[in-house]
Design an enzyme around this catalytic site. Sequence first.
Site: not given
Length: 282
Positions: A31, A33-34, A37, A149-150, A153, A184
């Site tokens: 959540g 969100l930017h 996302h 970015k992750d 992950q 971001k």
Amino acid sequence: MKIVKTIAEVRAQVKEWRAQGLTVGLVPTMGYLHEGHASLIDASHRDNDRTVVSDFVNPMQFGPTEDLESYPRDIGHDAALVEAHGGDLIFNPEPEEMYHEGFSSFVDMTVLTQELCGLSRPVHFRGVCTVVSKLFNIVKPDRAYFGKKDAQQLAVIRHMVDDLNMDIEIIGCPIIREADGLAKSSRNTYLSEAERKAALVLSKSIFTGMDMVKKGERDCSAIIASMKKLIEAEPLARIDYVKIVDCATMQQITSLDRPALCAIAVYIGSTRLIDNFFTEDV
């Protein structure tokens, strides 16, 4: 576009879509969100007939001293963004819906989770793998979308999907940056005005490393040293790690003789931010 709170509602809607022969994409998020996302939702909307966005601050991936309670939440804002970018369904469950009383099953992983963020956040990836595998079982998407970015992950999820023979295509999408270069992140909202300026040291160090690779540097220690020197010159910055690892194993390497990830985690004040680049993208 609609918002649902229960697993049963998601499954019913997806079943209806499947009966029509439609493909389904999933964008898992926590959540707030930017634009980062939004780029994932755009990609799913482009590739699939329908897109599900999960909007769930997953308590399992937060350690006891981390920012679970203060993590930003705004479902109204999120719904407007999802709708604007072509999303069809938001799954916004309460923790009790995802983890019933007596919940005791987990998805764990070794090797890939024991470097980078896994060192300073030891419970993090067990929480990520568990919640993502649950979302995959609930939605059963054709494709799932994650930001680069992750990067760790993304690597962990790809490995989990391969290990567990999940029939899902994992799509990694590029980092989205502010005009001044900062990656971001929902956590950027924690930064004071002075910290926001100081945070630019992350992207500056990333761009420095990329430039060295572009010019032919292959010694990882030289690249890391230059990046660390730049970060350490910023008084508000405290390094968690600056490392270069093998893309496949997430283990540290000494020379750029294979596809590699250069990843950093830096505290700006009390806010931990991450950034990275893949050598194959330079």
